[in-house]
Design an enzyme around this catalytic site. Structure first.
Site, PDB file in Angstrom:
ATOM      1  CB  CYS A 203      -0.964  -0.047   1.178  1.00  0.00           C
ATOM      2  SG  CYS A 203      -2.345   1.093   1.034  1.00  0.00           S
TER       3      CYS A 203
ATOM      4  CD  GLU B 270      -0.554  -5.484   6.038  1.00  0.00           C
ATOM      5  OE1 GLU B 270      -0.377  -6.015   4.925  1.00  0.00           O
ATOM      6  OE2 GLU B 270      -0.973  -4.315   6.180  1.00  0.00           O
TER       7      GLU B 270
ATOM      8  CG  HIS C 111      -3.393  -3.613   3.623  1.00  0.00           C
ATOM      9  ND1 HIS C 111      -2.285  -2.957   4.097  1.00  0.00           N
ATOM     10  CD2 HIS C 111      -4.174  -2.670   3.054  1.00  0.00           C
ATOM     11  CE1 HIS C 111      -2.390  -1.673   3.833  1.00  0.00           C
ATOM     12  NE2 HIS C 111      -3.519  -1.467   3.196  1.00  0.00           N
TER      13      HIS C 111
END
Lengths: 193, 294
Positions: free
Chosen positions: A78, A169, A167
């Site tokens: 991002c 994560e 994302h």
């Protein structure tokens, strides 16, 4: 080995959790000296304008740029990908290292943020796009497209760098985690994964 | 397949703001100063809390024109406040594409029993809390982010510290209790049981928790970070001070380097006058904004 996470602002703890899950040691990076202690680096999501302003306090980006150019395995997500892009539409470039043109907040404001199915290498999974940027085009043939969301390019690799606009994560699926471990250990893009 | 505004995506934006400073601004010029100083988001208001406090009267949602002017001026997320329980103000904010809605005790409440059902909205919400019960009730209503209430517009950090310590202590009580005690704790804190179960499983609040209400200096911001907050809101503290740009930047650097007293000393140097503060014990019970919310 130890992986650094740029920790000026943003979702750095979430990346630390991903590294914990694959038993990779991590270090939160706030100063240029911290960069000497790591064998890989992650640039997290957050606000690229805020991160760049904070980095100017101790000139952290200068050394980060040098380390990335020397071949430090580098993953960005991002805002981290905006920081590494060579060309940013309607925005500043920061430490240009990957040959892409990117547009900030390209899907709209927060109400247009979404979850969607992404094809990343040989796997499909659902990931979050939060006020995400969009990779408009790659600027030369050294850049490989490694992740797509329908027709949009959402992940690329070039030499020692992998840059995503979403994302992983926040999902931490096994395929991503195994890839992350291999990438940090190999020191470059793991295409045969 | 593409699904907009899931809870994960709402909570995700709050995750991206972590470690950052969210600043109150009253116009586009201030918003630009905030963005250039490293703010991760701005809160668009007609009047900052210190002025709301001084002016008295009913405080409502800011004019849509002011909010849109701020949205057009910056590329970072823009937040705006709706009155407690005023779901129509929230609908209006959502319709203009605001990035985050603060259901805020700084404005005059519109409902003395109910808060907004935040699950009904695409836009994420942040809500104030003075303890775990209040935080848990807001999360059950759909809040994607929590902040301490502190005491807005005072430039006095004592209430924010109190609320943060209370939340931390009460979370620890949940984490150390055995599961037989959970229903009794739910009753004690007036906290929905399912939220307490989530906290027990995760070991922390299920959403991001920022500090707000009375933060005026880089040291205040670092104090709140050392107490375990995920980031800070600075309301009146910046644009009521002598040199807003410099103070804003100093608070941003202090929030990142909250554990490094040398950096804190360096950024605190030559900052000019902070805002004039108010001692909490000079406020009557009716003047305390943190009492609002149920």
């Amino acid at each position: 080995m130890k992986v650094g996470i740029l920790s000026l602002q943003g979702s750095f703890f979430d990346h630390q959790k991903s590294l914990d899950l694959v038993s990779l040691e991590s270090l939160l990076i706030k100063t240029p000296e911290d960069l000497d202690k790591v064998d890989g680096i992650i640039l997290p999501g957050g606000e690229s304008t805020a991160m760049s302003k904070i980095s100017s306090y101790n000139n952290l980006y200068k050394k980060l740029d040098t380390k990335i150019k020397q071949g430090l395995p580098t993953l960005s997500t991002c805002a981290g990908t905006i920081i590494l892009a060579k060309s940013v539409i309607d925005g500043d470039t920061h430490i240009p290292n990957i040959d892409i043109e990117i547009q900030r907040n390209a899907y709209g404001r927060q109400n247009e943020s979404f979850e969607a199915d992404v094809k990343f290498l040989n796997n499909n999974d659902i990931y979050c796009f939060i006020r995400a940027p969009k990779i408009i085009r790659t600027l030369n043939n050294d850049v490989k497209v490694i992740a797509t969301q329908i027709e949009d390019i959402v992940g690329v690799s070039q030499n020692n760098i992998v840059s995503l606009t979403y994302h992983p994560e926040l999902t931490n699926d096994n395929y991503y985690l195994e890839w992350l471990l291999a990438f940090m250990k190999e020191g470059k893009y793991v295409g045969s994964f | 397949m593409k699904i907009e505004s899931t809870f994960k995506v709402k909570k995700g934006l709050a995750e991206m703001l972590k470690g950052g400073v969210i600043m109150d601004v009253v116009n586009a010029e201030q918003a630009v100063v905030a963005e250039k100083s490293g703010a991760v988001a701005v809160m668009a208001l007609e009047r900052i809390p210190a002025d709301i406090r001084a002016d008295g009267g009913v405080a409502r949602m800011s004019s849509v024109g002011v909010i849109q002017e701020v949205m057009d001026a910056v590329s970072i997320p823009v937040m705006a406040k709706a009155r407690i329980g005023h779901f129509v103000e929230a609908q209006i904010l959502e319709s203009i594409g605001i990035d985050f809605i603060d259901e805020s005790e700084v404005l005059t409440p519109a409902d003395d029993v109910n808060h907004i059902n935040k699950n009904n909205f695409k836009s994420p919400f942040v809500c104030g809390a003075t303890g775990l019960g209040e935080a848990s009730r807001r999360i059950a209503e759909g809040a994607a982010m929590i902040r301490t209430k502190g005491e807005a517009g005072t430039g006095n950090v004592i209430e924010a510290v109190k609320h943060m310590r209370t939340i931390t202590n009460e979370i620890n009580e949940v984490l150390t209790c055995d599961t037989n005690q959970l229903v009794a704790l739910s009753k004690k804190f007036r906290a929905p049981l399912n939220v307490l179960e989530m906290i027990k499983e995760l070991g922390k609040l299920p959403v991001v928790n920022f500090a707000a209400g009375g933060i005026a200096t880089p040291a205040d911001a670092a104090l709140m970070m050392q107490l375990g907050c995920d980031g800070v809101f600075v309301g009146s503290g910046i644009f009521k001070s002598g040199d807003p740009a410099e103070r804003a930047e100093a608070i941003v650097v202090a929030t990142t380097n909250y554990n490094d007293p040398k950096v804190l000393a360096d950024v605190s140097k030559g900052l000019g006058e902070p805002m004039v503060g108010i001692n909490i014990d000079t406020l009557t019970e009716e003047e305390k904004l943190a009492k609002r919310g149920w």
